[in-house]
Motif scaffolding. Structure first.
Motif, mmCIF file in Angstrom:
data_model
loop_
_atom_site.group_PDB
_atom_site.id
_atom_site.type_symbol
_atom_site.label_atom_id
_atom_site.label_comp_id
_atom_site.label_asym_id
_atom_site.label_seq_id
_atom_site.Cartn_x
_atom_site.Cartn_y
_atom_site.Cartn_z
ATOM 1 N N SER A 102 -27.214 -25.171 31.307
ATOM 2 C CA SER A 102 -27.565 -26.007 32.453
ATOM 3 C C SER A 102 -26.321 -26.427 33.226
ATOM 4 C CB SER A 102 -28.332 -27.246 31.980
ATOM 5 O OG SER A 102 -28.637 -28.100 33.066
ATOM 6 N N VAL A 103 -25.248 -26.789 32.499
ATOM 7 C CA VAL A 103 -23.997 -27.175 33.166
ATOM 8 C C VAL A 103 -23.451 -26.009 33.985
ATOM 9 C CG1 VAL A 103 -21.583 -27.822 32.801
ATOM 10 C CG2 VAL A 103 -23.385 -28.950 31.490
ATOM 11 N N VAL A 104 -23.446 -24.823 33.391
ATOM 12 C CA VAL A 104 -22.942 -23.644 34.099
ATOM 13 C C VAL A 104 -23.789 -23.360 35.336
ATOM 14 C CG1 VAL A 104 -22.596 -21.144 33.931
ATOM 15 C CG2 VAL A 104 -21.884 -22.634 32.054
ATOM 16 N N GLN A 105 -25.111 -23.472 35.189
ATOM 17 C CA GLN A 105 -26.006 -23.252 36.325
ATOM 18 C C GLN A 105 -25.732 -24.253 37.443
ATOM 19 O OE1 GLN A 105 -27.940 -21.268 37.615
ATOM 20 N NE2 GLN A 105 -29.815 -22.149 38.471
ATOM 21 N N ARG A 106 -25.547 -25.518 37.084
ATOM 22 C CA ARG A 106 -25.280 -26.539 38.101
ATOM 23 C C ARG A 106 -23.956 -26.259 38.816
ATOM 24 N NH1 ARG A 106 -28.874 -30.708 37.529
ATOM 25 N NH2 ARG A 106 -29.852 -30.962 35.477
ATOM 26 N N GLU A 107 -22.939 -25.861 38.049
ATOM 27 C CA GLU A 107 -21.646 -25.556 38.654
ATOM 28 C C GLU A 107 -21.769 -24.378 39.609
ATOM 29 O OE1 GLU A 107 -17.601 -25.317 39.619
ATOM 30 O OE2 GLU A 107 -18.780 -26.948 38.744
ATOM 31 N N ARG A 108 -22.496 -23.367 39.207
ATOM 32 C CA ARG A 108 -22.615 -22.169 40.036
ATOM 33 C C ARG A 108 -23.423 -22.416 41.305
ATOM 34 N NH1 ARG A 108 -23.606 -17.723 35.149
ATOM 35 N NH2 ARG A 108 -21.389 -17.253 34.807
ATOM 36 N N THR A 109 -24.330 -23.379 41.260
ATOM 37 C CA THR A 109 -25.167 -23.657 42.431
ATOM 38 C C THR A 109 -24.692 -24.871 43.219
ATOM 39 O OG1 THR A 109 -26.702 -24.978 41.087
ATOM 40 C CG2 THR A 109 -27.191 -22.627 41.342
#
Length: 226
Positions: free
Chosen positions: A48-55
């Motif tokens: 989830s953290v990676v997804q938030r950073e990428r978006t």
């Protein structure tokens, strides 16, 4: 009942690189003082953290998720923190070769950068290696010499400015607490320096919020080895 998950494609990519971390499960995050909190997977939170950073979704729950990883998932936190630190490095200072990140962040974090096409597997430039200068100690040993005057050398990873002050981060980039920083107070600015350039400085080694540093007031006190 199940907890809402991130998109399958993103979760799958992150789970591949986190599969060997042995993440455990623990109490949930972001639920105040509720007595009963649902279990949550370290892998899911990291994804989830990676997804938030990428978006670009970095203003909300990401801080709670990072705190959860810090408290409950040491390996996953190290991976995600390294990944976020690398992504936060300004483009002009970012290392282009994945191999150059080897001594700075975890291999799983490098794989995430590779997925983002923020590093490549091309050969690292020859200037990336740190030359050992006579009488010097390496940047990652400076923390063991706090309170003494030392001649410290290391490769530049990134830098920052605050008005007329300049911060040169060696070995690891800001905000990684394992970095060594040469602080130049009230110098106005410095010449452009390429990442990987070996810098050396002499002075008393101090700690600021756990980061080893040498504070200087003259740009000329920093040696540049190319």
């Amino acid at each position: 009942m199940r907890r809402l998950r991130v998109g399958a494609a993103v979760a799958a990519a992150v789970l591949v690189v986190l599969a060997l971390t042995g993440c455990t499960r623990g109490s949930g995050y972001g639920y105040g003082d509720r007595a009963t909190q649902p279990e949550v997977s370290c892998d899911d939170v990291a994804a989830s953290v990676v997804q938030r950073e990428r978006t670009g979704d970095t203003a909300g729950e990401i801080n709670d998720e990072l705190q959860y990883l810090s408290d409950n998932c040491g390996d996953a936190y190290d991976i995600v923190a390294g990944y976020l630190s690398a992504r936060a490095t300004p483009a002009e200072f970012r290392l282009e070769s994945c191999a150059e990140w080897d001594q700075r962040i975890r291999p799983e974090a490098i794989e995430l950068l590779r997925q983002d096409q923020l590093c490549s597997d091309a050969a690292a430039p020859a200037g990336g290696a740190t030359a050992a200068q006579p009488g010097s100690i390496p940047w990652d040993q400076a923390v063991n010499h706090t309170g003494s005057t030392q001649y410290v050398c290391g490769p530049l990873v990134n830098s920052g400015t605050d008005q007329d002050d300049v911060f040169l981060n060696l070995g690891r980039g800001y905000p990684d607490a394992g970095r060594f920083t040469i602080v130049l107070w009230d110098v106005g600015g410095i010449e452009p320096l390429s990442p990987g350039t070996t810098l050396c400085a002499t002075g008393p080694v101090t700690l600021y919020e756990g980061v080893a540093e040498i504070e200087l007031y003259d740009v000329g006190q920093v040696e540049v080895w190319e």
